[in-house]
Enzyme design. Structure first.
Site, PDB file in Angstrom:
ATOM      1  N   CYS A  83       0.838  -1.185   0.000  1.00 33.40           N
ATOM      2  CA  CYS A  83       0.000   0.000   0.000  1.00 33.40           C
ATOM      3  C   CYS A  83       0.878   1.241   0.000  1.00 33.40           C
ATOM      4  O   CYS A  83       2.100   1.167   0.155  1.00 33.40           O
ATOM      5  CB  CYS A  83      -0.943   0.016   1.203  1.00 33.40           C
ATOM      6  SG  CYS A  83      -0.086   0.088   2.794  1.00 33.40           S
ATOM      7  N   CYS A  86       3.284   1.889   2.898  1.00 30.23           N
ATOM      8  CA  CYS A  86       4.585   1.212   2.923  1.00 30.23           C
ATOM      9  C   CYS A  86       5.691   2.125   2.386  1.00 30.23           C
ATOM     10  O   CYS A  86       6.854   1.996   2.788  1.00 30.23           O
ATOM     11  CB  CYS A  86       4.530  -0.070   2.086  1.00 30.23           C
ATOM     12  SG  CYS A  86       3.450  -1.350   2.770  1.00 30.23           S
ATOM     13  N   ASP A 109       2.611  14.656 -29.430  1.00 33.26           N
ATOM     14  CA  ASP A 109       3.582  14.161 -30.401  1.00 33.26           C
ATOM     15  C   ASP A 109       2.928  14.265 -31.778  1.00 33.26           C
ATOM     16  O   ASP A 109       1.701  14.379 -31.888  1.00 33.26           O
ATOM     17  CB  ASP A 109       3.942  12.715 -30.061  1.00 33.26           C
ATOM     18  CG  ASP A 109       4.897  12.112 -31.065  1.00 33.26           C
ATOM     19  OD1 ASP A 109       5.839  12.819 -31.467  1.00 33.26           O
ATOM     20  OD2 ASP A 109       4.697  10.951 -31.458  1.00 33.26           O
ATOM     21  N   ASP A 142       3.141   8.325 -28.812  1.00 33.60           N
ATOM     22  CA  ASP A 142       3.033   6.906 -29.130  1.00 33.60           C
ATOM     23  C   ASP A 142       4.364   6.181 -29.285  1.00 33.60           C
ATOM     24  O   ASP A 142       4.389   4.966 -29.464  1.00 33.60           O
ATOM     25  CB  ASP A 142       2.241   6.720 -30.424  1.00 33.60           C
ATOM     26  CG  ASP A 142       3.025   7.175 -31.660  1.00 33.60           C
ATOM     27  OD1 ASP A 142       3.797   8.154 -31.538  1.00 33.60           O
ATOM     28  OD2 ASP A 142       2.885   6.540 -32.714  1.00 33.60           O
ATOM     29  N   ASP A 171       8.887   8.801 -26.578  1.00 34.94           N
ATOM     30  CA  ASP A 171       7.948   9.540 -25.734  1.00 34.94           C
ATOM     31  C   ASP A 171       7.794   8.913 -24.353  1.00 34.94           C
ATOM     32  O   ASP A 171       7.122   9.483 -23.487  1.00 34.94           O
ATOM     33  CB  ASP A 171       6.559   9.592 -26.400  1.00 34.94           C
ATOM     34  CG  ASP A 171       6.577  10.315 -27.735  1.00 34.94           C
ATOM     35  OD1 ASP A 171       7.238  11.358 -27.814  1.00 34.94           O
ATOM     36  OD2 ASP A 171       5.940   9.828 -28.681  1.00 34.94           O
TER      37      ASP A 171
END
Length: 721
Positions: free
Chosen positions: A45, A48, A448, A620, A624
């Site tokens: 979690c 932590c 992009d 994409d 990137d």
């Protein structure tokens, strides 16, 4: 006694000896700063993260510790003695976490264990619910007291072994936390399951009505489902990161005194001459020594069209050689190259801790002591005023049940589920739990170009018969230019026989008895030696094909919609300035960054972040990935690279960018509903706790009230359209 002490001492020495191995993994730079990365097992979690980081930082004043919860990798920096690595590893083990070197491959045993527990819990839940349906729809008088008691015992026989077996992930985590003096959400889960079963047994033994074996099993099943999905997401992210890392490993062909030998990339020095055969990637950054060749630069620039390189021009590691065998002079070593820097940017991202995640974490930390104290106080109070201990215990359990933060726990996820469901209907798939919150605060969008706003487009005028032949063969290739040919033809593809593709050269096949070739000039047998894609149909003379870039459907309209809604739109591309400016003028985008390598894109992102801008990155390519990771939020099309899809917060399958505006709209609406749900759940607890403490309601009414509060926040979430 002496023997036991000797065994304990021997065990401690073995543990310390094993921990000393971490000291050998420490790296030290010229300024005396030590760095080390280790895997930390047992991260469940957000709480932590603070425990691990604060544990390490408490060992010294000049220590930097950052835990990546996705990969469970802890990065440490410090000054002083290098043996601090052993101290840090020992301190984390004393907190109940397992520490191991990053170089060791993680085994999937924990995921398999969770899936097993989830499967057993799901099977048991189905059977217990079948029994519970009969108990719900029939009263005791109609069914008969003996039959009702029998069904309760059958439910117990199914539920208790299931809770003991499938609840182990929560029990072990809770016990480990308690034994090391800390708390986590698994503690109230464990206590709640235990008290529910205890109360159900008591009610069964006393022929009572308040039996909740079915609720306990159902609760545990859905908790396990969430835990499994979280772990599978982490595993998927780690796998894609490892795929990028494979490009940094391996060997290079070094040319020395007319001979070629293979040596590890890490041992190649600046100035060395490397030979790169056709169809292979350049292993390191360097200067081209050979004549003009074509190179696939998409891994660095994101541009799908091949680029021509001449002698003395710079090439980067990871680029693909599409021409003949070439030689380069190394300009950057393994740890200095562009590909290595890209991998570092991706792996260095830290987990974003959302505002609502932090709120839930604070509530979970307060819930354990406060609610348990209220339940104990209720028991002591009512025993003190003379109530029998059995009834006092029921009031205490009622307080624990009615104050269970289920409504608050559902406030965020139920809206997320609804919002994600709405997005899925539109072909938009969100991957990160806090992405909707981050998307709701976006004010700047970086786009992009190639693959996001534009795609390669066949510009050569061809008759339908010729285009049909070329598209049929091109459909068997994944090359981006082959995809452009296929998109240009709208008719039915023909059957292709004897299809074969040569990496870096081209593809060929037989259609209606004619051999169709697509690829480089040398591959198709052209008389001229030129760059670009060529084709040859049967015995006809080979001719070149030309391509340009075309906008995806409705891109211009969608850009204007985003601008009208107040978003700042920016074009960020690795393509050349001329091509970038042409597209920006078509789309009326005023701010353009061209010829941007991955590190350059990161600098652009950081400049906006320094101006307190909340940036959405839409891209994409592999180039990137770092910006997708570090941006406030990120989206990518389904056609993107594997790494881009992994690093992005969401993936959309529709063509164009209409999904961007729709995602932002739903994200903003969902945050309004989440705030409303949190207010409703808080109001419920303010009203319900005093009533339960006063003993005015039974555990059954408490359970109904708790369910009602959950139902209210669920119905509120359904308002999202």
């Amino acid at each position: 006694m002496e023997q036991r002490d000797a065994d304990n001492l021997s065990s401690q020495r073995r543990t310390l000896s094993a921990l000393e191995g971490f000291n050998a993994l420490v790296q030290t730079d010229a300024s005396g700063v030590h760095t080390l990365k280790v895997y930390v097992d047992g991260i469940h979690c957000v709480g932590c993260i603070s425990i691990v980081e604060s544990t390490v930082q408490a060992l010294g004043e000049s220590i930097e510790a950052r835990l990546n919860v996705t990969s469970s990798i802890l990065s440490m920096k410090w000054q002083g003695h290098a043996t601090f690595a052993q101290e840090a590893a020992q301190a984390l083990q004393e907190q109940g976490y397992s520490v191991r070197p990053v170089m060791l491959e993680s085994e999937n045993t924990e995921l398999k264990f969770l899936i097993l527990c989830m499967g057993v819990a799901g099977f048991a839940m189905g059977n217990v619910m079948l029994i519970s349906v009969g108990l719900w729809i029939t009263d005791a008088e109609t069914m008969g007291a003996s039959m009702r008691l029998f069904l309760h015992w059958v439910s117990a026989l199914i539920a208790v072994p299931t809770l003991l077996f499938s609840g182990r992930p929560f029990y072990m985590s809770a016990l480990k936390a308690i034994s090391h003096g800390r708390t986590n959400m698994d503690i109230p889960i464990t206590v709640g399951l235990f008290l529910t079963v205890t109360m159900s047994f008591f009610e069964t033994l006393t022929h009572g009505e308040h039996v909740y074996f079915d609720s306990a099993v159902m609760l545990m099943f859905f908790l396990l489902v969430g835990r499994v999905l979280d772990m599978k997401t982490k595993s998927s992210a780690n796998e894609s990161a490892r795929n990028l890392q494979t490009l940094l490993d391996g060997f290079a062909r070094v040319v020395e005194k007319g001979k070629v030998k293979s040596i590890p990339l890490t041992q190649v020095k600046k100035g060395a001459t490397l030979r790169v055969p056709m169809g292979e990637r350049f292993p390191l950054d360097g200067t081209l020594l050979s004549d003009a060749i074509e190179v696939d630069t998409s891994i660095i620039t994101g541009e799908s069209l091949p680029v021509s390189f001449k002698a003395d021009e710079k090439v980067y590691g990871g680029m693909l050689n599409l021409g003949d065998s070439v030689e380069i002079t190394v300009t950057h070593t393994h740890d200095e190259g562009a590909l290595h820097r890209m991998a570092e940017l991706v792996s260095s991202s830290s987990t974003v801790r959302s505002r609502y995640t932090r709120l839930a974490d604070k509530v979970s930390r307060a819930y354990t002591p406060v609610v348990h104290f209220l339940a104990l106080l209720a028991f002591v109070f009512w025993v003190g005023v003379g109530l029998p201990w059995q009834q006092a215990l029921l009031i205490s359990i009622t307080v624990l049940i009615i104050t269970c933060p289920c409504a608050l726990g559902l406030s965020v996820p139920v809206v997320h589920v609804r919002a994600i469901g709405q997005l899925m209907k539109k072909g938009i798939f969100m991957k990160q739990g806090d992405a909707l919150e981050r998307l709701a605060h976006i004010d700047t969008i970086l786009f992009d170009k190639t693959g996001t706003l534009t795609v390669p487009r066949l510009s050569t005028a061809l008759c339908d018969n010729v285009l049909s032949l070329l598209a049929s063969v091109a459909s068997h290739s994944r090359h981006p230019l082959s995809g452009a040919i296929v998109r240009a033809y709208t008719g039915e593809l023909q059957i292709v026989k004897n299809i074969s593709e040569t990496a870096g050269r081209g593809v060929e096949g037989v259609v209606n008895g004619k051999v169709i070739k697509l690829g480089s000039a040398s591959f198709v047998g052209a008389k001229k030696s030129a760059s670009g894609m060529w084709t040859k149909i049967g015995n006809d003379e080979a001719f070149p094909l030309t391509f340009d870039e075309g906008l995806l459907p409705n891109v211009k309209m969608q850009i204007q919609i985003l601008k009208d809604k107040g978003y700042d739109v920016v074009l960020l591309t690795g393509d050349y300035k001329k091509a970038a400016e042409k597209i920006s003028k078509e789309l009326c985008i005023n701010v353009v960054y061209s010829q941007q390598k991955p590190t350059d894109k990161m600098k652009v992102l950081e400049s906006y972040q320094n101006d307190n801008k909340q940036v959405l990155m839409v891209g994409d390519g592999l180039n990137d990935a770092a910006v997708l990771t570090h941006a406030h939020a990120s989206l990518t099309p389904a056609s993107a690279s594997d790494l881009a899809r992994t690093q992005a917060d969401g993936v959309y399958v529709s063509e164009g960018i209409a999904a961007v505006a729709e995602t932002l709209r739903i994200a903003r609406r969902s945050q309004k509903l989440i705030r409303g749900n949190i207010a409703l759940s808080a109001l419920y607890n303010v009203v319900a706790v005093p009533i339960a403490f006063a003993g005015f309601i039974t555990p059954l009414i408490a359970a109904v009230s708790m369910s009602a509060s959950s139902l209210v926040v669920t119905l509120n979430a359904l308002r999202l359209k």
